[in-house]
Design an enzyme around this catalytic site. Structure first.
Site, short mmCIF file in Angstrom:
data_model
loop_
_atom_site.label_atom_id
_atom_site.label_comp_id
_atom_site.label_asym_id
_atom_site.label_seq_id
_atom_site.Cartn_x
_atom_site.Cartn_y
_atom_site.Cartn_z
N HIS A 103 20.54 28.63 13.39
CA HIS A 103 19.84 29.58 12.52
C HIS A 103 18.48 30.01 13.08
CE1 HIS A 103 17.59 26.14 10.83
NE2 HIS A 103 16.75 27.03 10.36
N ASP A 154 19.52 16.77 15.92
CA ASP A 154 19.25 17.65 14.79
C ASP A 154 18.40 18.86 15.22
OD1 ASP A 154 19.30 18.24 11.95
OD2 ASP A 154 17.17 17.74 11.92
N LYS A 213 26.05 23.88 12.80
CA LYS A 213 25.78 22.75 13.68
C LYS A 213 25.93 21.43 12.92
CE LYS A 213 21.35 21.21 13.74
NZ LYS A 213 20.64 21.08 12.49
N HIS A 264 17.99 23.98 18.27
CA HIS A 264 16.87 24.90 18.05
C HIS A 264 15.84 24.88 19.18
CE1 HIS A 264 18.74 24.90 14.24
NE2 HIS A 264 18.06 23.93 13.67
N ARG A 275 36.08 21.32 -3.69
CA ARG A 275 37.09 20.39 -4.16
C ARG A 275 37.12 20.26 -5.68
NH1 ARG A 275 36.94 15.93 0.60
NH2 ARG A 275 34.88 16.79 0.88
N LYS A 281 3.78 22.58 8.60
CA LYS A 281 5.07 23.18 8.96
C LYS A 281 4.74 24.33 9.90
CE LYS A 281 9.35 24.91 8.34
NZ LYS A 281 10.51 24.21 8.88
N ASP A 289 25.02 22.52 -0.47
CA ASP A 289 23.63 22.92 -0.43
C ASP A 289 23.40 24.22 0.35
OD1 ASP A 289 21.24 21.73 -1.30
OD2 ASP A 289 20.64 21.57 0.81
N LEU A 290 24.06 24.32 1.48
CA LEU A 290 23.84 25.50 2.33
C LEU A 290 24.26 26.78 1.61
CD1 LEU A 290 23.12 26.28 5.34
CD2 LEU A 290 25.58 26.50 5.66
N LYS A 318 9.54 15.25 11.89
CA LYS A 318 9.41 15.34 10.44
C LYS A 318 8.18 14.57 9.99
CE LYS A 318 14.25 16.16 9.35
NZ LYS A 318 14.15 17.57 8.95
#
Ligand code: BG6
Length: 490
Positions: free
Chosen positions: A184, A241, A154, A246, A48, A347, A18-19, A342
Site C-alpha cells: 500500500h 512487516d 502482504k 514498504h 464466515r 509518526k 479489519d482491512l 513501532k
C-alpha cells in the site's frame, strides 16, 4: 478513462475483517464521491459468519463514517450501500464455490458488469493458496472477453521458498498480468511523486549519485504499538512487516535509474535492478550493520511483551535500523541507512538525502560547523519536499547559517490527498499494475531478507532494549555515529 472498462464485481474474501472496514470500503466510498466508480459495479463481501445484508451494511456505514476522508453523505452512501452484498461462505470449504459462482453470475446480469471480476484476498496469508486454488478449480479465474484479476495483500510468503511456492500456485490460476500484489505504500501520493521529483527536475537528477551524495536515510516511524495484531506480528516482526516490502520499495524508487518509458514494465524493470544490486551481506556484515530492537514499557504504555497475544518471552523485533549498499555504478560507496519501528516518538516517513560537503576552504575555515545540504522527501504525515542549504545571515558580518525551504502539499486548506487504497483499487479496475509489485521484485527482496533473517535466527538479543516513545536502541545511533553521521529527525 472509459467507465465501461471499470465495470466489475469486487469479490472480497475477508469481508468482516479489519482491512475491509478500515480501508477498502472507505476507499470505495471516496472513489464514488469523486465520481470514479462506474454505475455497473457491485461488491460481494465474503465472510464466515451469518449476517444479513442489512446488518453488514450497517457495520460498514459506521466504519466508513470513521475512516473515510470525505464526510459520509446519506444519498451517496445509499448509492454505494445498495450495491454491497454479504455472502456467507467458509472459504476453506471447496464445496461452496459452485454456489458462489451462480450468485456472482446473477449479480453480473443485474449490474451488467460483463463478467469482469476483482478477487480481493483480504485474509490471512495461509488462505491465499486455498482460495486461489478453489477459484481455479471452479473455472472462476478466466472468462473469454472479460477480465479476472486477483489482489493479494502482504505478506507474500514468509521467505523466498514459501513465496516461490505461493507464486507457483497463483500463476497456475492467474497470469502475472492479472496478479496484483499490494504494497500500500506504492499508493501513497509521495511515492508516486518520487519519480516526478527526480526525473522532471534538472536540479536533482544530475547530482543524484555517488559523486555528490554522502548518504541517504530512509526512515519510517510509528507511534502505535502492535495493537490487536499480535498473532500475525509475532511471526512477521518488523523485518517482514515493514522492511521486506514498504522500506525496500521506498529504497527502489529512490535509487532506480530513469526508466526508458513510463510504462509499467519499464518502471518495474528499473526497480528490480536496484533490488538485485543490494549487497548480499556476510554473517559478520549482518551483525555489524543490522540493529534490532523491541520496545519496553514506558509509564502507562505497555511493553511489547505485555501486549495482547504476545508471548511474555517474545524475541520478535519491533524496530530495526540497517546500513545497506547498492552495488552499482551510481551508488557504489553511498550508504543507505534504513530505520523503521513501532512505539517511536512520531509518526513519520521520510527520505533524507545528505549531500557531500563543499571543499573545506572559504567559509569552512571560519565556520567549522557548516551544515550539510539536505533534501528531504516527506512522505507522511506531511507530504512535500524540504531543502536545507547555507546562506548568509543578514548583518554586517559574514555569518553562514543553514536556511530551509519547505514545500508542503497537504498543509493547505482544501488539499485532501487520496488514500493509498483509493488509487490502488482504481488501478486494479483499470488494469494498471504499475503500483503493484511484480514477482521478481518480491523474489529479490526475499533473497535480501532471507540472508538477514538467517543470521538473526542465531542471535540472542537482550530484549526489550528501547523504551516506548524513543528512537530505538542506543546501537541504532551508534550505527551512524561510527561512520561520523547522525540520524536526522526533520
Ligand atoms: C502495514 C504494516 O503494512 O503498514 C503495519 O503491517 C504498519 O504494521 C502499517 O503499521 C503502516 O502503514 P502506514 O500507511 O500507516 O504508514
Amino acid at each position: 478513462m472509459n467507465k465501461d472498462q471499470l465495470s466489475s464485481i469486487m469479490v472480497i474474501f475477508g469481508g468482516t475483517g479489519d482491512l475491509t472496514h478500515r480501508k477498502l470500503i472507505p476507499a470505495l466510498y471516496n472513489l464514488l464521491n469523486e465520481n470514479k466508480l462506474p454505475p455497473s459495479f457491485a461488491v460481494v463481501a465474503i465472510g464466515r459468519r451469518d449476517k444479513t445484508n442489512e446488518e453488514y451494511r450497517k457495520d460498514l456505514k459506521e466504519a466508513a463514517q470513521k475512516f473515510s476522508r470525505f464526510k459520509i453523505q446519506e444519498e451517496k452512501w445509499a448509492d454505494l450501500e445498495k450495491r454491497i452484498y454479504y455472502y456467507s461462505l467458509n472459504f476453506m470449504d471447496g464445496e461452496g464455490y459452485p454456489d458462489l459462482e451462480i450468485y456472482l453470475r446473477e449479480l453480473e446480469n443485474k449490474y451488467k458488469t460483463q463478467g469482469n471480476r476483482m478477487y480481493y484476498l483480504a485474509v490471512a496469508p495461509e488462505y491465499f493458496e486455498v482460495i486461489v486454488g478453489d477459484l481455479h478449480k471452479n473455472q472462476m479465474t478466466e472468462k473469454e472477453g472479460s477480465w479476472r484479476r486477483v489482489v493479494i495483500e502482504k505478506p507474500f510468503g514468509q521467505d523466498l521458498e514459501s513465496a516461490q511456492y505461493l507464486n507457483h500456485k497463483i500463476t497456475h490460476a492467474f497470469s502475472e498480468e492479472n496478479t496484483y500484489r499490494i504494497d500500500h505504500y506504492l499508493g501513497k501520493e509521495m511515492l508516486q511523486n518520487i519519480m516526478v521529483i527526480r526525473f522532471a527536475n534538472a536540479f536533482f537528477e544530475p547530482i543524484w549519485n555517488n559523486k555528490y551524495i554522502d548518504h541517504i536515510q530512509i526512515s519510517s516511524s510509528e507511534v502505535v504499538g502492535v495493537e490487536e495484531r499480535g498473532g500475525y506480528y509475532e511471526k512477521a516482526g518488523v523485518l517482514k512487516d515493514m522492511l521486506q516490502n514498504h522500506m525496500l520499495q521506498l529504497l527502489a524508487l529512490t535509487a532506480m535509474e530513469p526508466p526508458v518509458r513510463l510504462d509499467t514494465q519499464s518502471i518495474r524493470d528499473e526497480k528490480v535492478k536496484v533490488l538485485k544490486g543490494l549487497q548480499q551481506m556476510s554473517t559478520e556484515e549482518v551483525k555489524a550493520n543490522v540493529i534490532w530492537g523491541q520496545y519496553g514499557a514506558a509509564g502507562e504504555i505497555k511493553g511489547y511483551r505485555e501486549e495482547n497475544r504476545i508471548s511474555p518471552e517474545s524475541n520478535t523485533e519491533t524496530f530495526m535500523a540497517l546500513k545497506v549498499q547498492i552495488e552499482n555504478f551510481r551508488w557504489s560507496g553511498v550508504p543507505f541507512y534504513i530505520r523503521t519501528g513501532k512505539r517511536m516518538p512520531t509518526k513519520s516517513t521520510e527520505i533524507i538525502v545528505q549531500f557531500k560537503s563543499m571543499p573545506k576552504i572559504l567559509y569552512w575555515q571560519e565556520y567549522e560547523d557548516l551544515q550539510p545540504n539536505l533534501l528531504v522527501i516527506r512522505v507522511q504525515p506531511m507530504e512535500g519536499v524540504f531543502m536545507q542549504f547555507n546562506a548568509k545571515q543578514p548583518g554586517t558580518e559574514t555569518q553562514v547559517v543553514p536556511v530551509q525551504m519547505d514545500f508542503c502539499q497537504n498543509c493547505h486548506i482544501g488539499s485532501n490527498s487520496p488514500e493509498a487504497y483509493e488509487r490502488l483499487l482504481y488501478d486494479v479496475m483499470r488494469g494498471d499494475s504499475t503500483l503493484f509489485t511484480r514477482w521478481d521484485e518480491v523474489e529479490y527482496s526475499w533473497r535480501f531478507i532471507d540472508t538477514i533473517a538467517k543470521v538473526r535466527k542465531e542471535m540472542n538479543i537482550d530484549f526489550p532494549n528501547y523504551e516506548a516513545g524513543t528512537w530505538g536502541p542506543k546501537k541504532a545511533q551508534e550505527l551512524l555515529q561510527k561512520d561520523g553521521r547522525e540520524w536526522w529527525n526533520i
